[in-house]
Design a protein around this motif. Structure first.
Motif: not given
Length: 187
Positions: A50-77
């Motif tokens: 919500r900051t409105g910046a063009e690029l937002r990089v968030v780095i978190v160093d904490a236990c159990e902070s990760g995310v899991r990406s599952k599968g893949a899907k076709k992207g737009p042309a």
């Protein structure tokens, strides 16, 4: 709100804006444990978005902070453009998987992942020797070293990227640093 206001000021002056958020704390089940309060990792990501910046990089160093990406899907042309490359979107880096502890070492006086990330940003990750450390170089270095040194308990940093554009993001330029450490040859 303060960051979003500053981003708006910079954008109004015609400058591209990139925001980097680094958080290190105790955590569990995707929630950061701050002094007297808690902050969900997903909420932190939303706040950065919500900051409105063009690029937002968030780095978190904490236990159990990760995310899991599952599968893949076709992207737009997409269309090919030879314009000056720019990057926009969101990047989320976590020091550990969703159900993993983030190690702290007495010998480092802190976090294993943060130690390797800082080493990366100071120049150790400059794999192509161009004097710059990119986001991808820094993450690859910190991830590889953290995994290698945590084999006894298994800590696996994660990376969730949602970028548009055609270039990597430079995080630091150690070649332009004004301070240097020199050692006598006898050492």
């Amino acid at each position: 709100a303060e960051v979003a206001g500053r981003v708006a000021e910079l954008k109004a002056s015609g400058r591209p804006v990139q925001v980097v958020v680094f958080a290190t704390s105790h955590g569990r089940n995707g929630v950061l444990h701050l002094t007297g309060s808690e902050l969900g990792v997903s909420e932190l990501r939303e706040l950065a978005g919500r900051t409105g910046a063009e690029l937002r990089v968030v780095i978190v160093d904490a236990c159990e902070s990760g995310v899991r990406s599952k599968g893949a899907k076709k992207g737009p042309a997409y269309a090919l453009s030879l314009a000056t490359p720019s990057v926009s979107g969101d990047v989320f880096v976590s020091s550990s998987g969703a159900r993993e502890a983030a190690q702290e070492w007495d010998a480092l006086s802190g976090s294993l992942f943060t130690h390797h990330l800082l080493s990366a940003l100071r120049g150790d990750a400059d794999a192509d020797h161009d004097g710059k450390v990119s986001l991808m170089e820094a993450y690859a270095y910190a991830e590889r070293r953290t995994v290698a040194e945590s084999v006894d308990v298994g800590q696996h940093p994660q990376f969730d990227v949602g970028l548009a554009g055609s270039s990597d993001v430079t995080l630091t330029e150690p070649s332009k640093a004004r301070a240097r450490v020199s050692f006598d040859e006898g050492l």
